[in-house]
Enzyme design. Structure first.
Site, PDB file in Angstrom:
ATOM      1  N   GLY A 163      48.835 -30.046  16.291  1.00 27.25           N
ATOM      2  CA  GLY A 163      49.181 -28.636  16.268  1.00 27.25           C
ATOM      3  C   GLY A 163      49.084 -28.037  17.653  1.00 27.25           C
ATOM      4  CB  SER A 164      51.109 -25.604  19.511  1.00 28.00           C
ATOM      5  OG  SER A 164      52.115 -26.574  19.702  1.00 28.00           O
ATOM      6  N   GLY A 165      48.337 -24.723  20.330  1.00 24.42           N
ATOM      7  CA  GLY A 165      47.257 -23.748  20.424  1.00 24.42           C
ATOM      8  C   GLY A 165      45.991 -24.313  21.043  1.00 24.42           C
ATOM      9  CG  HIS A 166      44.363 -27.370  19.838  1.00 24.10           C
ATOM     10  ND1 HIS A 166      43.411 -26.554  19.306  1.00 24.10           N
ATOM     11  CD2 HIS A 166      45.035 -27.909  18.788  1.00 24.10           C
ATOM     12  CE1 HIS A 166      43.487 -26.581  17.974  1.00 24.10           C
ATOM     13  NE2 HIS A 166      44.474 -27.392  17.634  1.00 24.10           N
ATOM     14  CE  LYS A 212      43.587 -32.304  18.090  1.00 28.27           C
ATOM     15  NZ  LYS A 212      45.039 -32.526  18.272  1.00 28.27           N
ATOM     16  CG  ASP A 243      47.283 -33.699  13.349  1.00 29.47           C
ATOM     17  OD1 ASP A 243      48.401 -33.172  13.245  1.00 29.47           O
ATOM     18  OD2 ASP A 243      46.363 -33.201  14.021  1.00 29.47           O
ATOM     19  CG  HIS A 296      42.380 -26.118  13.665  1.00 25.73           C
ATOM     20  ND1 HIS A 296      41.728 -27.335  13.539  1.00 25.73           N
ATOM     21  CD2 HIS A 296      43.526 -26.364  14.340  1.00 25.73           C
ATOM     22  CE1 HIS A 296      42.471 -28.270  14.116  1.00 25.73           C
ATOM     23  NE2 HIS A 296      43.558 -27.709  14.597  1.00 25.73           N
TER      24      HIS A 296
END
Lengths: 332, 332
Positions: A53-56, A104, A109, A219
């Site tokens: 996921g994006s945002g990391h 991860k 995922d 998250h």
């Protein structure tokens, strides 16, 4: 919600366009949302792919480049990429030596990268190995996870495994190395504030003005407990003690990562590292390498996490090898 | 106020101790609060010193290292260092070729660095030249400033001048170069939130949930106006238009810095850079080099700033030269 965005629906696409403009040394496939090196690795070397996921950010796209990843696959914010996206990346970076994918440990995922490996094996015939990172000692099973969550060790693993692939180690060796690193790293984090996912428009969780979340996930998953804020010297214990209780870090050299979750100033991260370093020293842990900064973030969350990796001369050598990515760069 | 600190009174000392633990390649003089390279530059080369109030990290200590600064002097948070501190740094890095000090245009800094230069000249006999950066187009005269404030061009100047000193240019040449860079850079910022100074314990200014401060200073100084939040594509115009109106950037290659103010995630900074790059392209500005990230921050302020530097082949060459500091590193 105040953010530097156009529309919550286009955040990822807009951000990837900006990444491409900022980094001509990367090639951004906007259709599949995969970030590649503009100049691919030499043929015959193992490909290294990661994503999630994006945002990391800078994880994962910020670690694409010589000495680290060949491709990073970007899902929507805090959302797994699809198997098709990942399969496209696996096929694209295979030069005949196969590909290792670094995942991860989040249910979406794990499932989607597994399906991608099957697609890439059945279709273009790419040999794919998978390593799963599950290093967060905070909790067993979590909002999006069976088992432990995967966090900071991912950064260290991508660096070390990337160096091994760059020097020409074969897929079996690179995979064995990746598993060894994954088993040798432990992490623990804490949050001062929640993050806000653009599409949600409000904080993921509510945290009173005088409380912190100990053991938070990247998250915003719940941790071990909430408690009153405390001096940094006490907060450092909340990170160091559970990590040292989970694995013996006194018998080998250690690589340490003191990581910011996105909204915490570097001045505070340095301060926290000072406290952590003093505790590790008192516990007989020999930190041979360390990085302090924002390496695996949670959007605009304030807080930090600690990752320790039990290393050896070989891992230190691979850690020290040249790397040239937007997020990590030395010796090149 | 939730922060990763022990006591507001000891933030700077604690943070410098952590910086020392995190970066063995730096030598931190905790008494004078000066950060030096652990391995000094070769004798006969011009020394480069900068400094100012803390809270803008990685500026300045994060730019100490080969190819950039020889020493950074740290004042308390948002407070000028004292003349004694600066004079200690000037004397320490002088190897006989003299020292250039780089000062952001804030009244306290200008006064204290000037007095330091007098002390260092009168005492140890160090030849000191001074360059003042005043690149913020937002306002003339501000809370702590006569004239324009000094912001992002400082980072670019420290890099370029550091390279010139490293290759052996003499004090007159380095100083002339510094003045040319200072005159060729322009910046503009905007804030989504205030920062909170630890010793104050509350936000420096109040900003309603749906408003931004256009032209904010890095200490929370007022800008040109407040307005409602807007899409990133509109916010980008608020940065690009005043910068281009102030200096012609179409006749030479440009170095661009899209800078985060401390609490803004990299994902949003990339997105903003995409919008800025499109506007610059449409305006006929040729961006030849660019960096995107947190380079000159304002503690935990959310927001960003844009800096453009009118360059030429010589400045690009010095920009590309190797640099190895915690905050900026390539080719070394």
């Amino acid at each position: 919600m105040k953010k530097l965005i156009n529309d919550p629906a286009s955040v990822l696409a807009d951000s990837l366009r900006g990444l491409a403009a900022a980094h001509p040394e990367l090639r951004v496939d906007l259709e599949h949302r995969v970030v590649y090196r503009a100049t691919p690795k030499a043929a015959g070397k193992v490909g290294i792919v990661s994503g999630g996921g994006s945002g990391h950010e800078p994880l994962h796209a910020g670690y694409v480049g010589p000495g680290m990843l060949d491709a990073a696959v970007a899902g929507e914010v805090f959302t797994s990429p699809t198997p098709d996206q990942v399969a496209a990346a696996l096929a694209a970076v295979d030069t005949g030596a196969g590909v290792l994918q670094i995942v991860k440990n989040y249910t979406g995922d794990v499932m989607n990268f597994e399906m991608a490996a099957e697609l890439a094996t059945a279709g273009p015939g790419t040999a794919v190995e998978t390593v799963i990172v599950a290093d967060d000692v905070a909790v067993e099973d979590s909002t999006f996870t069976a088992g432990r969550r995967g966090v900071g060790t991912t950064v260290l693993l991508e660096k070390i495994v990337g160096a091994a692939a760059e020097e020409g180690q074969d897929l079996a060796s690179v995979t064995a190395l990746a598993r060894r690193v994954a088993e040798s790293g432990r992490s623990m984090g804490l949050a001062l504030t929640s993050s806000t996912v653009p599409a949600a428009g409000k904080p993921t969780f509510e945290l009173p003005e005088d409380e912190i979340e100990v053991g938070v996930g990247i998250h915003g998953e719940p941790g071990r407990k909430r408690q009153a804020t405390a001096p940094a010297s006490d907060l450092a214990k909340l990170l160091v003690e559970p990590v040292l209780a989970d694995l013996d870090f006194t018998q080998a050299p250690v690589i340490a990562l003191l990581n910011g979750l996105g909204a915490t100033p570097l001045m505070e991260l340095h301060l926290m590292y000072g406290e952590v370093a003093a505790l590790l020293d008192a516990a007989g842990v020999r930190v041979e390498r360390r990085i302090v900064g924002n390496y695996i973030t949670a959007l605009d969350m304030a807080g930090c996490s600690l990752t320790l990796l039990r290393a050896d001369d070989e891992l230190l050598r691979l850690w020290d090898a040249p790397v040239a990515t937007p997020g990590l760069r030395w010796g090149a």
